[in-house]
Design a protein around this motif. Structure first.
Motif, PDB file in Angstrom:
ATOM      1  N   GLN A  23      43.130 -14.934   9.062  1.00  0.00           N
ATOM      2  CA  GLN A  23      42.919 -15.314  10.467  1.00  0.00           C
ATOM      3  C   GLN A  23      44.191 -15.989  10.953  1.00  0.00           C
ATOM      4  O   GLN A  23      44.579 -17.057  10.454  1.00  0.00           O
ATOM      5  CB  GLN A  23      41.702 -16.229  10.592  1.00  0.00           C
ATOM      6  N   LYS A  24      44.835 -15.423  11.945  1.00  0.00           N
ATOM      7  CA  LYS A  24      46.171 -15.867  12.353  1.00  0.00           C
ATOM      8  C   LYS A  24      46.173 -17.228  13.037  1.00  0.00           C
ATOM      9  O   LYS A  24      47.152 -17.973  12.954  1.00  0.00           O
ATOM     10  CB  LYS A  24      46.783 -14.821  13.280  1.00  0.00           C
ATOM     11  N   ASN A  25      45.132 -17.540  13.745  1.00  0.00           N
ATOM     12  CA  ASN A  25      45.103 -18.798  14.490  1.00  0.00           C
ATOM     13  C   ASN A  25      43.731 -19.445  14.330  1.00  0.00           C
ATOM     14  O   ASN A  25      42.920 -19.409  15.251  1.00  0.00           O
ATOM     15  CB  ASN A  25      45.410 -18.516  15.966  1.00  0.00           C
ATOM     16  N   PRO A  26      43.450 -20.020  13.179  1.00  0.00           N
ATOM     17  CA  PRO A  26      42.083 -20.467  12.876  1.00  0.00           C
ATOM     18  C   PRO A  26      41.679 -21.803  13.510  1.00  0.00           C
ATOM     19  O   PRO A  26      40.488 -22.112  13.537  1.00  0.00           O
ATOM     20  CB  PRO A  26      42.091 -20.592  11.356  1.00  0.00           C
ATOM     21  N   THR A  27      42.627 -22.570  13.988  1.00  0.00           N
ATOM     22  CA  THR A  27      42.276 -23.869  14.569  1.00  0.00           C
ATOM     23  C   THR A  27      41.453 -23.669  15.834  1.00  0.00           C
ATOM     24  O   THR A  27      41.923 -23.048  16.793  1.00  0.00           O
ATOM     25  CB  THR A  27      43.544 -24.671  14.886  1.00  0.00           C
ATOM     26  N   ALA A  28      40.222 -24.171  15.813  1.00  0.00           N
ATOM     27  CA  ALA A  28      39.308 -23.967  16.938  1.00  0.00           C
ATOM     28  C   ALA A  28      38.036 -24.757  16.672  1.00  0.00           C
ATOM     29  O   ALA A  28      37.857 -25.363  15.615  1.00  0.00           O
ATOM     30  CB  ALA A  28      38.969 -22.485  17.113  1.00  0.00           C
ATOM     31  N   PHE A  29      37.145 -24.711  17.644  1.00  0.00           N
ATOM     32  CA  PHE A  29      35.813 -25.302  17.531  1.00  0.00           C
ATOM     33  C   PHE A  29      34.840 -24.156  17.266  1.00  0.00           C
ATOM     34  O   PHE A  29      34.819 -23.176  18.004  1.00  0.00           O
ATOM     35  CB  PHE A  29      35.486 -26.020  18.842  1.00  0.00           C
ATOM     36  N   TYR A  30      34.063 -24.287  16.185  1.00  0.00           N
ATOM     37  CA  TYR A  30      33.162 -23.207  15.779  1.00  0.00           C
ATOM     38  C   TYR A  30      31.713 -23.636  15.987  1.00  0.00           C
ATOM     39  O   TYR A  30      31.281 -24.682  15.503  1.00  0.00           O
ATOM     40  CB  TYR A  30      33.397 -22.837  14.316  1.00  0.00           C
ATOM     41  N   LEU A  31      30.973 -22.785  16.666  1.00  0.00           N
ATOM     42  CA  LEU A  31      29.571 -23.072  16.979  1.00  0.00           C
ATOM     43  C   LEU A  31      28.672 -22.017  16.372  1.00  0.00           C
ATOM     44  O   LEU A  31      28.930 -20.819  16.483  1.00  0.00           O
ATOM     45  CB  LEU A  31      29.363 -23.106  18.486  1.00  0.00           C
ATOM     46  N   CYS A  32      27.604 -22.478  15.770  1.00  0.00           N
ATOM     47  CA  CYS A  32      26.582 -21.603  15.199  1.00  0.00           C
ATOM     48  C   CYS A  32      25.358 -21.666  16.105  1.00  0.00           C
ATOM     49  O   CYS A  32      25.068 -22.718  16.700  1.00  0.00           O
ATOM     50  CB  CYS A  32      26.247 -22.079  13.792  1.00  0.00           C
ATOM     51  N   ALA A  33      24.639 -20.556  16.215  1.00  0.00           N
ATOM     52  CA  ALA A  33      23.443 -20.531  17.049  1.00  0.00           C
ATOM     53  C   ALA A  33      22.377 -19.665  16.386  1.00  0.00           C
ATOM     54  O   ALA A  33      22.672 -18.868  15.488  1.00  0.00           O
ATOM     55  CB  ALA A  33      23.761 -19.986  18.439  1.00  0.00           C
ATOM     56  N   SER A  34      21.145 -19.831  16.846  1.00  0.00           N
ATOM     57  CA  SER A  34      20.064 -18.975  16.354  1.00  0.00           C
ATOM     58  C   SER A  34      19.113 -18.671  17.498  1.00  0.00           C
ATOM     59  O   SER A  34      19.087 -19.366  18.521  1.00  0.00           O
ATOM     60  CB  SER A  34      19.315 -19.649  15.198  1.00  0.00           C
ATOM     61  N   SER A  35      18.340 -17.604  17.317  1.00  0.00           N
ATOM     62  CA  SER A  35      17.357 -17.224  18.334  1.00  0.00           C
ATOM     63  C   SER A  35      16.319 -16.309  17.702  1.00  0.00           C
ATOM     64  O   SER A  35      16.470 -15.838  16.570  1.00  0.00           O
ATOM     65  CB  SER A  35      18.031 -16.498  19.500  1.00  0.00           C
ATOM     66  N   GLU A  36      15.272 -16.032  18.460  1.00  0.00           N
ATOM     67  CA  GLU A  36      14.361 -14.963  18.077  1.00  0.00           C
ATOM     68  C   GLU A  36      15.172 -13.677  18.091  1.00  0.00           C
ATOM     69  O   GLU A  36      16.146 -13.551  18.832  1.00  0.00           O
ATOM     70  CB  GLU A  36      13.231 -14.835  19.104  1.00  0.00           C
ATOM     71  N   ALA A  37      14.757 -12.704  17.289  1.00  0.00           N
ATOM     72  CA  ALA A  37      15.453 -11.424  17.278  1.00  0.00           C
ATOM     73  C   ALA A  37      14.768 -10.455  18.244  1.00  0.00           C
ATOM     74  O   ALA A  37      13.643 -10.691  18.675  1.00  0.00           O
ATOM     75  CB  ALA A  37      15.459 -10.841  15.872  1.00  0.00           C
ATOM     76  N   GLY A  38      15.464  -9.384  18.608  1.00  0.00           N
ATOM     77  CA  GLY A  38      14.880  -8.397  19.496  1.00  0.00           C
ATOM     78  C   GLY A  38      15.636  -8.299  20.799  1.00  0.00           C
ATOM     79  O   GLY A  38      16.764  -8.773  20.929  1.00  0.00           O
ATOM     80  N   THR A  39      15.012  -7.674  21.787  1.00  0.00           N
ATOM     81  CA  THR A  39      15.701  -7.413  23.052  1.00  0.00           C
ATOM     82  C   THR A  39      15.073  -8.181  24.206  1.00  0.00           C
ATOM     83  O   THR A  39      15.141  -7.753  25.348  1.00  0.00           O
ATOM     84  CB  THR A  39      15.665  -5.907  23.370  1.00  0.00           C
ATOM     85  N   GLY A  40      14.499  -9.293  23.919  1.00  0.00           N
ATOM     86  CA  GLY A  40      13.794 -10.033  24.963  1.00  0.00           C
ATOM     87  C   GLY A  40      14.635 -11.059  25.696  1.00  0.00           C
ATOM     88  O   GLY A  40      14.102 -11.833  26.474  1.00  0.00           O
ATOM     89  N   GLY A  41      15.960 -11.047  25.481  1.00  0.00           N
ATOM     90  CA  GLY A  41      16.785 -12.031  26.168  1.00  0.00           C
ATOM     91  C   GLY A  41      16.428 -13.448  25.759  1.00  0.00           C
ATOM     92  O   GLY A  41      16.412 -14.354  26.582  1.00  0.00           O
ATOM     93  N   TYR A  42      16.146 -13.639  24.504  1.00  0.00           N
ATOM     94  CA  TYR A  42      15.751 -14.967  24.036  1.00  0.00           C
ATOM     95  C   TYR A  42      16.927 -15.935  24.087  1.00  0.00           C
ATOM     96  O   TYR A  42      18.057 -15.576  23.789  1.00  0.00           O
ATOM     97  CB  TYR A  42      15.237 -14.891  22.601  1.00  0.00           C
ATOM     98  N   GLU A  43      16.632 -17.169  24.459  1.00  0.00           N
ATOM     99  CA  GLU A  43      17.708 -18.150  24.504  1.00  0.00           C
ATOM    100  C   GLU A  43      18.175 -18.473  23.098  1.00  0.00           C
ATOM    101  O   GLU A  43      17.397 -18.451  22.146  1.00  0.00           O
ATOM    102  CB  GLU A  43      17.258 -19.432  25.229  1.00  0.00           C
ATOM    103  N   GLN A  44      19.464 -18.780  23.008  1.00  0.00           N
ATOM    104  CA  GLN A  44      20.045 -19.183  21.742  1.00  0.00           C
ATOM    105  C   GLN A  44      20.118 -20.702  21.691  1.00  0.00           C
ATOM    106  O   GLN A  44      20.411 -21.352  22.695  1.00  0.00           O
ATOM    107  CB  GLN A  44      21.447 -18.582  21.586  1.00  0.00           C
ATOM    108  N   TYR A  45      19.864 -21.231  20.518  1.00  0.00           N
ATOM    109  CA  TYR A  45      19.951 -22.671  20.293  1.00  0.00           C
ATOM    110  C   TYR A  45      21.160 -22.933  19.421  1.00  0.00           C
ATOM    111  O   TYR A  45      21.374 -22.239  18.425  1.00  0.00           O
ATOM    112  CB  TYR A  45      18.667 -23.180  19.641  1.00  0.00           C
ATOM    113  N   PHE A  46      21.927 -23.943  19.788  1.00  0.00           N
ATOM    114  CA  PHE A  46      23.215 -24.179  19.155  1.00  0.00           C
ATOM    115  C   PHE A  46      23.209 -25.410  18.268  1.00  0.00           C
ATOM    116  O   PHE A  46      22.495 -26.384  18.524  1.00  0.00           O
ATOM    117  CB  PHE A  46      24.295 -24.348  20.225  1.00  0.00           C
TER     118      PHE A  46
END
Lengths: 114, 115
Positions: free
Chosen positions: A82-105
């Motif tokens: 990774q050429k420029n790895p310095t950054a802020f990394y965020l993980c998220a989760s949600s229900e799966a599928g195509t329902g436009g579920y909100e992601q929680y971070f």
């Protein structure tokens, strides 16, 4: 309390070293995501997983790798490629599928590579 | 391809002023979802609202309100009587039906509320 944990909050590495960022969730969500955020910018998708043992590349997957061996966990490895790895990394989760579920971070991990 | 534009990169207001954050989106899908998230200085994104493309009804939640207009592809967010605690970066995001739950984020608007 249900939620997403990321550890550590701050991480420092030397250039050329691989580093693994942790992400755990107890929301019983099938889908998990990793984003990168650079200063003053929006979030960009690195990898995502809709189900255990399966994951797909996002918009900026080069230089990163992931695994999804357990539903609760989705660790991200930032490789030396990774050429420029310095950054802020965020993980998220949600229900799966195509329902436009909100992601929680999670609270994020700020990675600095020198 | 989908795109979200937040033209205002930074807004500064004095406490108790009303402020509107603009969001314009592009998509070819007829079914899609729009979101607003708040990112306080701590860094964690906090979910605020989700709208689907078939529901153009405006929504109010306390001091927050959202105006969704398909005719102009906009989903604007208004904070009434702003408070210092509203200071944060706000992100608008789009999820297309055909793309599962993948979110496309705008660049964010940094709101500074001064006492």
């Amino acid at each position: 309390d249900g939620g997403i944990t990321q550890s550590p909050k701050y991480l420092f590495r030397k250039e050329g070293q691989n580093v693994t960022l942790s992400c755990e969730q107890n929301l019983n969500h099938d889908a998990m995501y990793w984003y990168r955020q650079d200063p003053g910018q929006g979030l960009r998708l690195i990898y995502y997983s809709q189900i255990v043992n399966d994951f797909q590349k996002g918009d900026i997957a080069e230089g990163y790798s992931v695994s999804r061996e357990k539903k609760e966990s989705f660790p991200l490895t930032v490789t030396s490629a990774q050429k420029n790895p310095t950054a802020f990394y965020l993980c998220a989760s949600s229900e799966a599928g195509t329902g436009g579920y909100e992601q929680y971070f999670g609270p994020g991990t700020r990675l600095t590579v020198t | 391809a989908q795109k979200v534009t937040q033209a205002q990169t930074e807004i500064s207001v004095v406490e108790k002023e009303d402020v509107t954050l603009d969001c314009v989106y592009e998509t070819r899908d007829t079914t899609y979802y729009l979101f607003w998230y708040k990112q306080p200085p701590s860094g964690e994104l906090v979910f605020l609202i989700r709208r689907n493309s078939f529901d153009e009804q405006n929504e109010i939640s306390g001091r927050y309100s959202w105006n969704f207009q398909k005719s102009t592809s906009s989903f604007n967010f208004t904070i009434t009587a702003s408070q210092v605690v509203d200071s944060a970066v706000y992100f608008c995001a789009l999820s297309e039906q055909d793309a599962g739950n993948m979110l496309t984020f705008g660049g964010g608007t940094r709101l500074m509320v001064k006492p």
